[in-house]
Design a protein around this motif. Sequence first.
Motif, mmCIF file in Angstrom:
data_model
loop_
_atom_site.group_PDB
_atom_site.id
_atom_site.type_symbol
_atom_site.label_atom_id
_atom_site.label_comp_id
_atom_site.label_asym_id
_atom_site.label_seq_id
_atom_site.Cartn_x
_atom_site.Cartn_y
_atom_site.Cartn_z
ATOM 1 N N MET A 194 37.803 53.057 43.720
ATOM 2 C CA MET A 194 38.905 52.106 43.660
ATOM 3 C C MET A 194 39.612 52.244 42.315
ATOM 4 N N SER A 195 40.916 52.094 42.337
ATOM 5 C CA SER A 195 41.676 52.141 41.095
ATOM 6 C C SER A 195 41.519 50.817 40.354
ATOM 7 N N ASN A 196 41.937 50.802 39.102
ATOM 8 C CA ASN A 196 41.860 49.575 38.301
ATOM 9 C C ASN A 196 42.674 48.442 38.928
ATOM 10 N N ILE A 197 43.833 48.787 39.502
ATOM 11 C CA ILE A 197 44.670 47.770 40.137
ATOM 12 C C ILE A 197 43.954 47.184 41.350
ATOM 13 N N GLU A 198 43.318 48.042 42.163
ATOM 14 C CA GLU A 198 42.589 47.560 43.338
ATOM 15 C C GLU A 198 41.403 46.693 42.936
ATOM 16 N N ILE A 199 40.699 47.075 41.880
ATOM 17 C CA ILE A 199 39.573 46.264 41.384
ATOM 18 C C ILE A 199 40.082 44.909 40.886
ATOM 19 N N ASN A 205 42.846 43.359 41.870
ATOM 20 C CA ASN A 205 43.257 42.579 43.048
ATOM 21 C C ASN A 205 42.050 41.994 43.769
ATOM 22 N N LEU A 206 40.990 42.787 43.910
ATOM 23 C CA LEU A 206 39.775 42.314 44.564
ATOM 24 C C LEU A 206 39.144 41.173 43.762
ATOM 25 N N TYR A 260 40.642 39.117 41.726
ATOM 26 C CA TYR A 260 41.523 37.955 41.867
ATOM 27 C C TYR A 260 41.266 37.249 43.192
#
Length: 196
Positions: free
Chosen positions: A4-9, A11-12, A14
């Motif tokens: 997972m990318s940093n953005i996906e992590i 978002n998860l 959050y």
Amino acid sequence: MLLMSNIEIGNLAYLVLLTAAVGFWFFVSNRNSLGKTLQQAVIWGLIILGMIAVVGLWDDIRSTVRPTQAVFSDAGRIEIPRGQDGHYRLTLEVNNTPVTFIVDTGASDIVLSKQDARRVGFNPDDLPYYGRAMTANGEVRTAPVRLESVSLDGIQDRNIAARINGGELQQSLLGMSYLQRYEQITIAGNRMILIR
């Protein structure tokens, strides 16, 4: 392994924190009627899971309920419904292998993608690409071939000229060299009608 990318992590994380905060608020505000609250929470959880399943399976659901081609071979009549993207698609048996084509009255020939060419028995890497075709994306090289048989629900043609696209064609095209075998091509409403 799924990365997972940093953005996906982010978002998860959050979503997890938001869910925990809403759950805590819901629990505290309804602590006097906890049994009923848990029952409602389970119902809402099942509704949310159902919605997630529908979103995840939407392509499969849409392909199941999408209208398919209707073939009336006894009268030599074929009706093709227009797809969601505005194209007409027709599945033919090419050398006894089903191939789905976009019906393209602007194409001169039957044009196979490299993937479909392999499926029907050609090796695109060994063919001479000396033909040329103009497309919306510019000029592409083509290799002429002969198809042993092209059939559609009892309507069969043999020894049909076709071309294999040397570029990146996503879906094979059914052009006028095949369509001219029909006496009439009509578009009525959301259907293309071919009459032999």
